[in-house]
Design an enzyme around this catalytic site. Structure first.
Site, PDB file in Angstrom:
ATOM      1  N   ASP A  37     -61.471  18.786 -14.333  1.00  0.00           N
ATOM      2  CA  ASP A  37     -61.877  18.508 -12.971  1.00  0.00           C
ATOM      3  C   ASP A  37     -61.128  17.279 -12.274  1.00  0.00           C
ATOM      4  O   ASP A  37     -61.308  17.029 -11.186  1.00  0.00           O
ATOM      5  CB  ASP A  37     -63.192  18.433 -12.646  1.00  0.00           C
ATOM      6  CG  ASP A  37     -63.844  17.391 -13.723  1.00  0.00           C
ATOM      7  OD1 ASP A  37     -63.106  16.468 -14.067  1.00  0.00           O
ATOM      8  OD2 ASP A  37     -64.946  17.057 -13.632  1.00  0.00           O
ATOM      9  N   GLU A  39     -61.076  14.368 -13.376  1.00  0.00           N
ATOM     10  CA  GLU A  39     -61.579  12.975 -13.864  1.00  0.00           C
ATOM     11  C   GLU A  39     -60.940  12.450 -14.751  1.00  0.00           C
ATOM     12  O   GLU A  39     -60.418  13.311 -15.732  1.00  0.00           O
ATOM     13  CB  GLU A  39     -63.165  13.182 -14.072  1.00  0.00           C
ATOM     14  CG  GLU A  39     -63.777  13.395 -12.897  1.00  0.00           C
ATOM     15  CD  GLU A  39     -65.531  13.607 -13.256  1.00  0.00           C
ATOM     16  OE1 GLU A  39     -65.842  13.142 -14.176  1.00  0.00           O
ATOM     17  OE2 GLU A  39     -66.300  13.780 -12.307  1.00  0.00           O
ATOM     18  N   ARG A  95     -49.112   0.269   3.050  1.00  0.00           N
ATOM     19  CA  ARG A  95     -48.696   0.710   4.418  1.00  0.00           C
ATOM     20  C   ARG A  95     -49.967   0.513   5.459  1.00  0.00           C
ATOM     21  O   ARG A  95     -49.810   0.100   6.749  1.00  0.00           O
ATOM     22  CB  ARG A  95     -48.095   1.891   4.592  1.00  0.00           C
ATOM     23  CG  ARG A  95     -46.727   1.948   4.164  1.00  0.00           C
ATOM     24  CD  ARG A  95     -45.976   3.073   4.120  1.00  0.00           C
ATOM     25  NE  ARG A  95     -46.539   4.135   3.179  1.00  0.00           N
ATOM     26  CZ  ARG A  95     -46.355   5.467   2.876  1.00  0.00           C
ATOM     27  NH1 ARG A  95     -45.337   6.128   3.904  1.00  0.00           N
ATOM     28  NH2 ARG A  95     -46.920   6.134   2.253  1.00  0.00           N
ATOM     29  N   GLN A  96     -51.126   0.761   4.873  1.00  0.00           N
ATOM     30  CA  GLN A  96     -52.194   0.657   6.019  1.00  0.00           C
ATOM     31  C   GLN A  96     -52.787  -0.745   5.676  1.00  0.00           C
ATOM     32  O   GLN A  96     -53.859  -1.074   5.125  1.00  0.00           O
ATOM     33  CB  GLN A  96     -53.205   1.621   5.556  1.00  0.00           C
ATOM     34  CG  GLN A  96     -54.402   1.689   6.407  1.00  0.00           C
ATOM     35  CD  GLN A  96     -54.032   2.578   7.767  1.00  0.00           C
ATOM     36  OE1 GLN A  96     -53.538   3.485   7.665  1.00  0.00           O
ATOM     37  NE2 GLN A  96     -54.534   1.912   8.915  1.00  0.00           N
ATOM     38  N   HIS A 129     -44.986  -3.288   0.871  1.00  0.00           N
ATOM     39  CA  HIS A 129     -44.485  -2.830   2.152  1.00  0.00           C
ATOM     40  C   HIS A 129     -44.368  -4.172   3.213  1.00  0.00           C
ATOM     41  O   HIS A 129     -43.206  -4.145   3.903  1.00  0.00           O
ATOM     42  CB  HIS A 129     -45.638  -1.833   2.787  1.00  0.00           C
ATOM     43  CG  HIS A 129     -45.105  -1.467   4.241  1.00  0.00           C
ATOM     44  ND1 HIS A 129     -43.795  -0.424   4.085  1.00  0.00           N
ATOM     45  CD2 HIS A 129     -45.588  -1.295   5.192  1.00  0.00           C
ATOM     46  CE1 HIS A 129     -43.650  -0.178   5.593  1.00  0.00           C
ATOM     47  NE2 HIS A 129     -44.855  -0.830   6.064  1.00  0.00           N
ATOM     48  N   ASP A 169     -35.916   1.425   9.964  1.00  0.00           N
ATOM     49  CA  ASP A 169     -36.795   1.059  11.262  1.00  0.00           C
ATOM     50  C   ASP A 169     -36.760  -0.655  11.327  1.00  0.00           C
ATOM     51  O   ASP A 169     -36.392  -1.259  10.591  1.00  0.00           O
ATOM     52  CB  ASP A 169     -38.322   1.481  10.880  1.00  0.00           C
ATOM     53  CG  ASP A 169     -38.412   1.115   9.582  1.00  0.00           C
ATOM     54  OD1 ASP A 169     -38.465   0.077   9.239  1.00  0.00           O
ATOM     55  OD2 ASP A 169     -38.958   2.021   8.968  1.00  0.00           O
ATOM     56  N   LYS A 192     -37.096   3.399  15.139  1.00  0.00           N
ATOM     57  CA  LYS A 192     -37.638   4.537  14.545  1.00  0.00           C
ATOM     58  C   LYS A 192     -39.344   4.550  15.288  1.00  0.00           C
ATOM     59  O   LYS A 192     -39.869   3.710  15.146  1.00  0.00           O
ATOM     60  CB  LYS A 192     -37.789   4.509  13.219  1.00  0.00           C
ATOM     61  CG  LYS A 192     -38.577   5.761  12.576  1.00  0.00           C
ATOM     62  CD  LYS A 192     -38.796   5.756  11.164  1.00  0.00           C
ATOM     63  CE  LYS A 192     -39.889   4.998  10.478  1.00  0.00           C
ATOM     64  NZ  LYS A 192     -40.094   5.279   8.879  1.00  0.00           N
ATOM     65  N   SER A 223     -40.870   8.233   0.944  1.00  0.00           N
ATOM     66  CA  SER A 223     -42.178   9.468   0.697  1.00  0.00           C
ATOM     67  C   SER A 223     -41.590  10.758   0.838  1.00  0.00           C
ATOM     68  O   SER A 223     -40.949  11.420  -0.110  1.00  0.00           O
ATOM     69  CB  SER A 223     -43.113   8.914   1.384  1.00  0.00           C
ATOM     70  OG  SER A 223     -44.210   9.733   1.125  1.00  0.00           O
ATOM     71  N   GLY A 225     -39.128  11.498   2.951  1.00  0.00           N
ATOM     72  CA  GLY A 225     -37.546  11.446   3.057  1.00  0.00           C
ATOM     73  C   GLY A 225     -37.367  11.805   4.423  1.00  0.00           C
ATOM     74  O   GLY A 225     -36.239  11.594   5.009  1.00  0.00           O
TER      75      GLY A 225
END
Ligand code: R5P
Length: 296
Positions: A37, A39, A95-96, A129, A169, A192, A223, A225
């Site tokens: 499962d 885990e 990134r977040q 990042h 970017d 970007k 990621s 691309g």
């Protein structure tokens, strides 16, 4: 034998072994199991009391599973009396690091909090990042840069004609400038735009015709691309010659690698922070050096 022990997590067995060799450190005896499962289960066999243990676990996809394995491993080592130093070459969720849209969770902040709660005393990652992300950690957290390794690889392996170093970017401006300085190149960044809802990427920029000039695209990670493909299409349309791409973290999801090559990139070069066909540059000496310096 050194004072360190190295615990290679299931995501980074090779890197863990290389680091142990470089530091002349013993490897912690562990058993990992993945249940049907999905885990994870971790079993610690070695005695680690009063030892400094470097846990090596990159958190590339499936990121949540690898993060959970990192938590389990670090928690057990800490419970058994080790001083736990986490080496997470690719740090997921970095990134977040902001609330881009109202209501978004700052995932990196949550991750930093959880890493502390499992007993980690320090964290080392590679090319986080954005350096802003390190501010979420309430314990020593470092990011070392692989840019000098990428630059050296390009210098040794490619004969490029009047190359331009380019970030796909604006967010990568510092990174591409650092790369360009090392090779004495001109650098630039593209505008970007990523639609925050659909994720769609477009290049909204114009540059003078490149008249066959070669380009090295520099990014922290690839990621899907899409960013590299869009940049490549844009560069080809604007007269670029050869295009090569260097990045620290090659996630290269699905067909990303092939799609990037099909779009016109000659070669993708990355570090072994994540295992992939593009991961040609070994970060072990740089990492080992970081730990040796800490010890002094
Ligand atoms: C974005 O800010 C990052 O630096 C990368 O350019 C991005 O995450 C790459 O993602 P993808 O390969 O999916 O376009």
């Amino acid at each position: 034998m050194s004072d360190w022990l190295v615990a290679p997590g299931p995501a980074s067995p090779e890197l863990g072994e290389k680091l142990a060799k470089a530091l002349n450190a013993e490897i912690v005896d562990l058993e990992f199991r993945l249940f049907p499962d999905a885990e994870s289960k971790v079993r610690l066999i070695s005695d680690v009391r009063n030892k400094k243990v470097i846990v090596v676990q990159s958190t590339y996809p499936p990121a949540d599973m690898r993060i959970m394995q990192l938590f389990l491993l670090c928690h057990k080592l800490s419970e058994e009396g080790a001083e736990v130093l986490a080496l997470v070459p690719y740090l997921a969720y970095a990134r977040q690091d902001r609330e881009f849209q109202k209501g978004e969770v700052i995932s990196l902040g949550v991750l930093a909090h959880l890493l502390r709660s499992v007993g980690i005393k320090s964290l080392l990652t590679i090319d986080i990042h954005s350096s802003r992300g390190l501010g979420y950690f309430s314990f020593p957290a470092y990011s070392v840069s692989a840019i000098p390794l990428l630059a050296e690889h390009v210098r040794k392996n490619f004969e490029l004609s009047n190359p331009l170093a380019l970030s796909p970017d604006y967010g990568g401006q510092n990174r591409v400038q650092a790369f360009a300085r090392l090779l004495n190149l001109e650098s630039t960044a593209l505008k970007k735009v990523r639609d925050r809802v659909t994720g769609e990427v477009t290049i909204e920029d114009s540059i003078p015709n490149l008249n066959g000039r070669d380009v090295v695209i520099v990014d922290d990670m690839i990621s899907t691309g899409t960013s590299i493909q869009r940049a490549t299409k844009f560069l080809k349309k604007n007269g670029a010659g050869r295009i090569i791409t260097v990045c620290t973290h090659a996630l290269l999801l699905g067909n990303a690698h092939n799609d990037i090559l099909t779009a016109g990139v000659e070669e993708v070069v990355a570090t072994n922070s994540i295992p992939s066909p593009a991961s040609k540059i070994d970060v072990t000496p740089m990492i080992a050096n970081h730990y040796r310096t800490l010890e002094r």
